[in-house]
Design a protein around this motif. Structure first.
Motif, PDB file in Angstrom:
ATOM      1  N   GLY A 208       5.733 -11.946  77.095  1.00 52.08           N
ATOM      2  CA  GLY A 208       5.870 -11.552  75.699  1.00 52.08           C
ATOM      3  C   GLY A 208       7.115 -10.744  75.404  1.00 52.08           C
ATOM      4  N   PHE A 209       7.734 -10.150  76.429  1.00 55.14           N
ATOM      5  CA  PHE A 209       8.982  -9.423  76.190  1.00 55.14           C
ATOM      6  C   PHE A 209      10.137 -10.402  76.220  1.00 55.14           C
TER       7      PHE A 209
ATOM      8  N   THR B 297       9.887 -13.811  82.563  1.00 56.50           N
ATOM      9  CA  THR B 297       9.382 -13.813  81.192  1.00 56.50           C
ATOM     10  C   THR B 297       8.267 -14.844  80.992  1.00 56.50           C
TER      11      THR B 297
ATOM     12  N   PRO C 124       4.732 -16.419  80.997  1.00 58.20           N
ATOM     13  CA  PRO C 124       3.407 -15.802  81.069  1.00 58.20           C
ATOM     14  C   PRO C 124       2.664 -16.212  82.338  1.00 58.20           C
TER      15      PRO C 124
ATOM     16  N   GLU D  14      -0.921 -16.947  84.582  1.00 58.33           N
ATOM     17  CA  GLU D  14      -2.016 -17.869  84.301  1.00 58.33           C
ATOM     18  C   GLU D  14      -3.090 -17.212  83.425  1.00 58.33           C
TER      19      GLU D  14
ATOM     20  N   MET E 131      -1.849 -17.447  79.966  1.00 56.57           N
ATOM     21  CA  MET E 131      -1.935 -18.843  79.494  1.00 56.57           C
ATOM     22  C   MET E 131      -3.376 -19.187  79.117  1.00 56.57           C
ATOM     23  N   LEU E 132      -4.324 -18.729  79.937  1.00 53.55           N
ATOM     24  CA  LEU E 132      -5.730 -19.025  79.650  1.00 53.55           C
ATOM     25  C   LEU E 132      -6.177 -18.357  78.360  1.00 53.55           C
TER      26      LEU E 132
ATOM     27  N   ARG F  82      -4.268 -17.698  75.813  1.00 53.12           N
ATOM     28  CA  ARG F  82      -3.695 -18.471  74.705  1.00 53.12           C
ATOM     29  C   ARG F  82      -4.469 -19.773  74.505  1.00 53.12           C
ATOM     30  N   ALA F  83      -4.810 -20.427  75.626  1.00 52.97           N
ATOM     31  CA  ALA F  83      -5.574 -21.680  75.530  1.00 52.97           C
ATOM     32  C   ALA F  83      -6.913 -21.424  74.856  1.00 52.97           C
ATOM     33  N   ALA F  84      -7.565 -20.331  75.247  1.00 52.49           N
ATOM     34  CA  ALA F  84      -8.873 -20.023  74.670  1.00 52.49           C
ATOM     35  C   ALA F  84      -8.746 -19.792  73.167  1.00 52.49           C
ATOM     36  N   GLY F  85      -7.672 -19.126  72.746  1.00 56.37           N
ATOM     37  CA  GLY F  85      -7.478 -18.871  71.318  1.00 56.37           C
ATOM     38  C   GLY F  85      -7.274 -20.153  70.540  1.00 56.37           C
ATOM     39  N   VAL F  86      -6.471 -21.064  71.084  1.00 54.20           N
ATOM     40  CA  VAL F  86      -6.166 -22.314  70.381  1.00 54.20           C
ATOM     41  C   VAL F  86      -7.374 -23.249  70.385  1.00 54.20           C
TER      42      VAL F  86
ATOM     43  N   PHE G 100     -10.229 -20.384  65.288  1.00 53.29           N
ATOM     44  CA  PHE G 100      -9.134 -20.534  66.242  1.00 53.29           C
ATOM     45  C   PHE G 100      -8.120 -19.424  66.038  1.00 53.29           C
ATOM     46  N   THR G 101      -7.725 -18.834  67.141  1.00 49.82           N
ATOM     47  CA  THR G 101      -6.698 -17.798  67.067  1.00 49.82           C
ATOM     48  C   THR G 101      -5.566 -18.211  67.986  1.00 49.82           C
ATOM     49  N   GLY G 102      -4.491 -17.480  67.933  1.00 54.19           N
ATOM     50  CA  GLY G 102      -3.389 -17.816  68.822  1.00 54.19           C
ATOM     51  C   GLY G 102      -2.221 -18.334  68.027  1.00 54.19           C
TER      52      GLY G 102
ATOM     53  N   PRO H 250      -2.537 -23.132  66.667  1.00 51.84           N
ATOM     54  CA  PRO H 250      -3.688 -24.038  66.780  1.00 51.84           C
ATOM     55  C   PRO H 250      -3.534 -25.317  65.963  1.00 51.84           C
TER      56      PRO H 250
ATOM     57  N   TRP I  97       1.542 -22.195  75.116  1.00 54.96           N
ATOM     58  CA  TRP I  97       0.767 -21.511  76.154  1.00 54.96           C
ATOM     59  C   TRP I  97       1.667 -21.012  77.271  1.00 54.96           C
TER      60      TRP I  97
ATOM     61  N   THR J 130       7.418 -18.020  76.316  1.00 57.04           N
ATOM     62  CA  THR J 130       7.549 -16.970  75.307  1.00 57.04           C
ATOM     63  C   THR J 130       7.804 -17.646  73.957  1.00 57.04           C
TER      64      THR J 130
ATOM     65  N   LEU K  69      -4.475 -24.815  85.304  1.00 55.07           N
ATOM     66  CA  LEU K  69      -5.173 -23.777  84.538  1.00 55.07           C
ATOM     67  C   LEU K  69      -6.685 -23.835  84.771  1.00 55.07           C
TER      68      LEU K  69
ATOM     69  N   LEU L 216     -14.304 -23.682  79.137  1.00 52.87           N
ATOM     70  CA  LEU L 216     -12.850 -23.829  79.073  1.00 52.87           C
ATOM     71  C   LEU L 216     -12.351 -24.581  80.304  1.00 52.87           C
TER      72      LEU L 216
END
Lengths: 184, 409
Positions: free
Chosen positions: A26-27, A162, A164, A166, A169-170, A172-176, B29-31, B34, B91, B94, B168, B177
């Motif tokens: 994220g930086f 820089t 991310p 795993e 990544m997980l 972010r995957a969970a959010g999407v 959905f967040t992130g 999506p 995912w 950055t 993943l 998941l």
């Protein structure tokens, strides 16, 4: 304030790759402007609880960094008289203890009283009886902290850091994908 | 064959689109991005829908261009994979890195589509063929180049999708998941296999093996891939709901099986009945069956606690011996013995049982409380089943007498 642990910085070797990845994700690639506050904000995002940075004065022989975990927040206390790089390393060291869920093995007394701004008398009393990790946990935290500090203060051309990890990544995957919970 | 397979895949894909749109509306959905997935599902659903032979024929006849559906479906297909890659880029990178990767992916995709359209227009027109066009005509001039360009754009994404999703899925995350990512990894592998099969179509004339023979395999692979993506990538959202439904059904079953014990509590110690809502009807029960089943377990445990002195005096050894004679072992034996002890204690009218506050339990760690509650419910269900069996209760408690101690209670 029912559960309160205190840790001190030490020396060690790296062993916390994915934590470092998650902490650094994220930086932007230059990383030169990333300070202890940014690390604390990142850790707060990863932990899901607020992380407060408190400047403290370090008497001779006292640890450079301390951290307290309460039900409401994580408090990281760093010696404000130390160099900028040492403050960054100490902050990363304490955050890695928290992110790795290290448990203190015993409580000991500090060598001498400390005055720490921003803490209540009760909190300072707790600090006198601090938790200590075993040598493996200290090595992990210190190795990881040095890797974080090196990545943040290294030339911008250093590749890889820089990206991310795993865990990130997980998340972010969970959010999407709409997954409710991500546990390792 | 195409009608059924592609029709099924189209229905599943459109359902996935609807599911995603509802999710956006409920802000589930967040992130960062999506919408990439939702748009991708819509493109994939469009791709598979136009490939259904009746739709294919309708598009061709409406437009007046034979086999126009070929570039349309392929353009939608590679745009679909580009959306997947865009989602994966958010995912793995950055924000700045993801923007660059998304831009380069879409430039490559749009350039590929432009080249494909140009080659299709240059190619000599072929008779309409809604089922085996690629197998029969992919080797012809211009169509061969068209197919190679399409596969180059397509295959480059599939390998990446398969590798990342498998990685993943092995890294962690919650169970649904991980399942979803594994299924998505299967999608990527199907994509690679589809690429190889279509590549074989181009070079089939060089060999003596006609491509039409393995065309059913190609269709199955495409069907499987088109099913995997919408199922795998929506599973993390709806999968936990299945767990909750299963848990509710188990609780309903336990509630029903606990009825004999609940009746015993009502008849012999009605002051231990928790409240009216513990015995709901209809909607109240369906709303939270676990709460009501747990209520019945607590009532039963309270009754045992109230009768603890009598139960302690019960000839348990005899009950156990007779239960073993009936062939009961382990947990079923324990349930039957407990039921017999309860039955024995309640065999004749007794004074209102006194409620005794049980000893406080030792503190439990994470998950232990839920596991202990499940164990208690399961044991109570076994006890209730045995208690409900009047013949068994008569046999287990026959010929036993109360001790003087018990009568004195």
């Amino acid at each position: 304030m029912s559960r309160l642990h205190l840790w001190r910085s030490g020396r060690g070797l790296p062993g916390v790759g994915h934590i470092i990845d998650d902490l650094l994700a994220g930086f932007d690639r230059t990383g030169v402007n990333v300070g202890p506050e940014d690390l604390a904000a990142r850790a707060a995002y990863l932990l899901g609880v607020p992380v407060e940075l408190v400047a403290g004065h370090r008497p001779p022989g006292a640890p450079c960094g301390l951290s307290l975990i309460t039900k409401l927040a994580v408090v990281v206390i760093v010696d404000n008289a130390a160099s900028e790089l040492l403050q960054l390393t100490a902050t990363a060291h304490e955050l890695i203890h928290v992110l790795r869920h290290h448990e203190p093995i015993r409580l000991t007394k500090l060598p001498e009283p400390m005055s720490i701004a921003g803490l209540t008398a009760q909190q300072v009393t707790y600090i006198y009886a601090r938790g200590v990790y075993d040598s493996v946990e200290e090595r992990e935290a210190e190795g990881g902290a040095r890797a974080v500090a090196a990545a943040l203060r290294a030339p911008a051309s250093r590749p890889g850091w820089t990206r991310p990890g795993e865990g990130e990544m997980l998340q972010r995957a969970a959010g999407v994908l709409g997954a409710k919970d991500v546990r390792r | 064959m195409n009608d059924g397979l592609y029709g099924t895949a189209a229905i599943v894909s459109w359902l996935a689109v609807v599911y995603r749109l509802f999710g956006h509306r409920q802000q589930r959905f967040t992130g960062p991005q999506p919408w990439w997935l939702t748009i991708g599902f819509a493109l994939g659903a469009g791709c598979i829908t136009v490939s259904i032979p009746p739709v294919w024929t309708w598009v061709d006849r409406t437009s007046g261009v034979p086999n126009l559906t070929i570039p349309i479906s392929h353009a939608l297909g590679i745009s679909y994979t580009a959306c997947m890659m865009s989602m994966l880029a958010t995912w793995t990178s950055t924000p700045a890195g993801a923007a660059a990767r998304i831009a380069s992916r879409w430039i490559a995709t749009l350039a590929g589509i432009a080249v494909m359209v140009a080659l299709f227009m240059l190619a000599p027109s072929q008779p309409e063929n809604a089922t085996t066009f690629m197998a029969l005509d992919a080797h012809r001039p211009y169509y061969a180049e068209y197919t190679l360009v399409m596969l180059a754009v397509f295959a480059s994404t599939q390998i990446h999708i398969a590798a990342l999703c498998v990685r993943l899925a092995r890294a962690g995350g919650d169970a649904w998941l991980r399942r979803g990512l594994r299924i998505m990894g299967t999608y990527g592998m199907c994509g690679v296999l589809y690429t190889l099969l279509r590549l074989a179509d181009v070079f089939a004339p060089e060999t003596d093996y006609p491509a039409v023979r393995y065309e059913p395999v190609t269709r199955l692979v495409l069907f499987l891939g088109m099913m995997c993506a919408p199922i795998g990538l929506t599973m993390p959202g709806w999968g936990p709901q299945l767990n909750r439904t299963e848990s509710s059904l188990r609780a309903l079953y336990a509630y029903a099986r606990l009825a004999p014990l609940a009746r015993a509590v009502e008849r012999h110690a009605d002051h231990l009945v928790l409240n009216q809502s513990a015995h709901p009807s209809g909607a109240g029960l369906l709303r939270d069956p676990r709460w009501h089943a747990t209520g019945r377990v607590i009532e039963y445990l309270d009754l045992r606690s109230a009768l603890s002195e009598r139960i302690a005096a019960a000839p348990v050894t005899q009950f156990r011996r007779r239960a073993r004679r009936l062939g009961l072992r382990g947990e079923r034996e324990a349930g039957a013995v407990d039921a017999a002890a309860l039955h024995w204690s309640l065999a004749r009218p007794v004074d209102r049982p006194r409620f005794v506050m049980p000893e406080p339990a030792a503190p439990l760690g994470n998950g232990q409380l839920a596991a202990r509650a499940e164990d208690a419910t399961a044991h109570a269900v076994r006890t209730a089943s045995a208690y409900h069996n009047r013949l068994m209760m008569r046999y287990l408690t026959a010929g036993t007498k109360r001790t003087a101690n018990v009568d004195a209670l």
